[in-house]
Design an enzyme around this catalytic site. Structure first.
Site, short mmCIF file in Angstrom:
data_model
loop_
_atom_site.label_atom_id
_atom_site.label_comp_id
_atom_site.label_asym_id
_atom_site.label_seq_id
_atom_site.Cartn_x
_atom_site.Cartn_y
_atom_site.Cartn_z
N GLU A 125 113.44 -3.81 68.46
CA GLU A 125 111.92 -3.91 67.82
C GLU A 125 111.30 -2.66 68.82
OE1 GLU A 125 110.79 -7.87 68.46
OE2 GLU A 125 108.70 -7.24 68.94
N CYS A 156 106.03 1.58 72.68
CA CYS A 156 106.89 0.63 73.52
C CYS A 156 108.27 0.62 72.99
CB CYS A 156 106.44 -0.75 74.08
SG CYS A 156 107.58 -1.65 74.86
N CYS A 175 120.51 -7.20 75.92
CA CYS A 175 120.56 -6.97 77.24
C CYS A 175 121.49 -7.84 78.07
CB CYS A 175 118.86 -7.21 77.86
SG CYS A 175 118.73 -6.63 79.59
N CYS A 227 117.69 -12.12 83.48
CA CYS A 227 116.14 -12.63 83.81
C CYS A 227 116.07 -13.71 83.19
CB CYS A 227 115.34 -11.50 83.90
SG CYS A 227 115.57 -9.95 84.55
N CYS A 235 112.91 -14.35 80.46
CA CYS A 235 112.97 -13.29 79.40
C CYS A 235 113.82 -13.45 78.13
CB CYS A 235 113.55 -11.72 79.72
SG CYS A 235 113.65 -10.47 78.80
N CYS A 246 105.85 -13.85 65.61
CA CYS A 246 107.01 -12.88 65.71
C CYS A 246 108.48 -13.32 65.85
CB CYS A 246 106.79 -11.96 67.10
SG CYS A 246 107.29 -12.41 68.72
N1 SAH Z 1 114.73 -4.26 81.68
C1 SAH Z 1 113.62 -3.63 82.05
C2 SAH Z 1 112.68 -3.54 81.14
C3 SAH Z 1 112.40 -4.40 79.88
S1 SAH Z 1 111.57 -5.71 80.31
C4 SAH Z 1 112.62 -4.43 83.29
O1 SAH Z 1 113.44 -5.32 83.66
O2 SAH Z 1 111.91 -3.79 83.58
C5 SAH Z 1 109.90 -5.13 80.47
C6 SAH Z 1 109.02 -6.13 81.14
O3 SAH Z 1 108.79 -7.37 80.69
C7 SAH Z 1 109.80 -6.42 82.79
O4 SAH Z 1 108.77 -6.31 83.68
C8 SAH Z 1 110.21 -7.88 82.44
O5 SAH Z 1 110.48 -8.44 83.65
C9 SAH Z 1 108.80 -8.32 81.79
N2 SAH Z 1 109.24 -9.73 81.24
C10 SAH Z 1 110.29 -10.21 80.31
N3 SAH Z 1 110.15 -11.43 80.05
C11 SAH Z 1 108.86 -11.72 80.40
C12 SAH Z 1 107.95 -12.79 80.24
N4 SAH Z 1 108.42 -13.90 79.31
N5 SAH Z 1 106.63 -13.08 80.74
C13 SAH Z 1 106.22 -11.81 81.30
N6 SAH Z 1 106.95 -10.73 81.59
C14 SAH Z 1 108.40 -10.66 80.93
#
Ligand code: SAH
Length: 354
Positions: A92, A105, A112, A116, A119, A333
């Site tokens: 995406e 973006c 991944c 986290c 996420c 989405c």
């Molecule tokens: N792996 C990289 C880039 C992808 S995530 C990273 O960790 O930075 C892009 C951003 O979105 C990161 O800051 C991530 O922590 C954040 N993110 C992911 N899921 C999220 C959510 N549910 N709400 C808000 N931010 C989120």
């Protein structure tokens, strides 16, 4: 094995053509077809002989992503794209329109493995890394679709870019190459969850890109609860690597901090965060967490968000709240890989335009 022609730089392309018994000057023409004119196939390369086109199609693989779905926001023109890769994997990408230009973006991996907790992109684990050509083509296809120039790129979609280091680096060189799309490195942002050795390696490349660090907690203890990568690299090591990045490149770090109600949004958290980043020339970007159905994290209410911001400002920190883009297409989405959109307020900082 077929050569991935879109991932080669101009010199590698020259060497490849010479190895096929061709004249090296052809590289310039073909490179233009790939990186400026975004040809969909070798047949389109009208100033190349039929014989060379055949040789190329026999020896090369030409990465062209297929647009599967587009969702367009009526509110702000944001467009979310779902692309199919040659092997059927999906990625995406998102286009955001700002006064200062079009920003895309992109995803860095299919899936991944960072895990986290908040996420959605990591729920099914990592499928594979994207190649430099696949990273580029997300931007090329969007530019073709909207028939306008893309001026800013953020690597903030699905995946951990520093877990795909070599391909990311090749991609940055190709994207900022004056013979290609020629996007200034200052308009490129890479976001990482904090893979310390690769942050240091990246610092030593002395590029002019912006590094965004997903911090999300003011202490090691809290960060561990949200981000498994903290088991491997302690919060102090991560912040130290950010300082190093600034020292080596002169580029100010952006810290991303997703605010989760009742988890990391208290006044004490704000105070700890201000202290953690004491003396650093940096920018903090607050993002109210985007709740995902698989977890029960909630957004703080809007006063908690502005209190958090005010507290940081009282300590003299530079901070913005990320404005959500494409709000009206979020709900729809379903099959699209969840992604996070960048704020207009935040972009000048990310783009280095202080
Ligand atoms: N792996 C990289 C880039 C992808 S995530 C990273 O960790 O930075 C892009 C951003 O979105 C990161 O800051 C991530 O922590 C954040 N993110 C992911 N899921 C999220 C959510 N549910 N709400 C808000 N931010 C989120």
């Amino acid at each position: 094995m077929a050569v991935d022609i879109k991932s080669l730089n101009q010199q590698e392309l020259e060497e490849f053509l010479v190895s096929l018994g061709e004249k090296s000057f052809r590289a310039k023409q073909i490179y233009q077809w790939l990186h400026v004119r975004h040809a969909a196939g070798f047949d389109e390369m009208s100033d190349i002989s039929k014989k060379l086109k055949e040789t190329l199609s026999q020896n090369c693989e030409l990465t062209v992503l297929r647009k599967v779905q587009v969702q367009s926001s009526k509110v702000d023109g944001t467009r979310k794209y779902l692309f199919a890769l040659a092997d059927g994997n999906m990625v995406e990408s998102v286009l955001m329109r700002y006064k200062h230009g079009n920003s895309v973006c992109i995803s860095s991996q299919a899936g991944c493995r960072m895990g986290c907790r908040f996420c959605a992109s990591t729920l099914d684990g990592l499928v594979r890394n994207l190649t430099p050509g696949e990273l580029l083509d997300q931007i090329y296809q969007i530019q073709k679709d909207i028939k306008e120039r893309v001026s800013h790129v953020v690597v903030m979609g699905t995946g951990e870019p520093l877990d795909n280091y070599e391909n990311l680096l090749k991609f940055i060189f190709l994207l900022s190459d004056e013979h290609g799309l020629n996007i200034s490195q200052r308009n490129i942002t890479v976001s990482t969850c904090g893979i310390v050795p690769n942050m240091r390696r990246l610092a030593e490349e002395k590029l002019q890109i912006t590094l965004a660090l997903s911090l999300h907690a003011p202490s090691q203890e809290k960060r561990l609860k949200l981000m498994p990568i903290a088991n491997k690299y302690d919060i102090q090591q991560v912040v130290e690597a950010c300082r190093y990045y600034f020292e080596q490149t002169g580029r100010r770090i952006t810290y991303e901090y997703s605010l989760v109600g009742g988890v990391n949004d208290s006044p004490e958290d704000a105070a700890l965060l201000a202290e953690l980043l004491q003396g650093q020339n940096c920018h903090i970007n607050l993002i109210p967490v985007n709740p995902i159905k698989e977890r029960d994290f909630v957004q703080p209410d809007s006063t908690a968000v502005s209190d958090f911001k005010n507290k940081l400002e009282k300590y003299g920190r530079n901070v913005t709240i990320r404005r959500e883009m494409g709000r009206d297409i979020d709900g729809a989405c379903g099959q699209l890989r969840k992604q996070f959109l960048l704020a207009a307020d935040n972009l000048p900082a990310l783009a280095g335009g202080e």
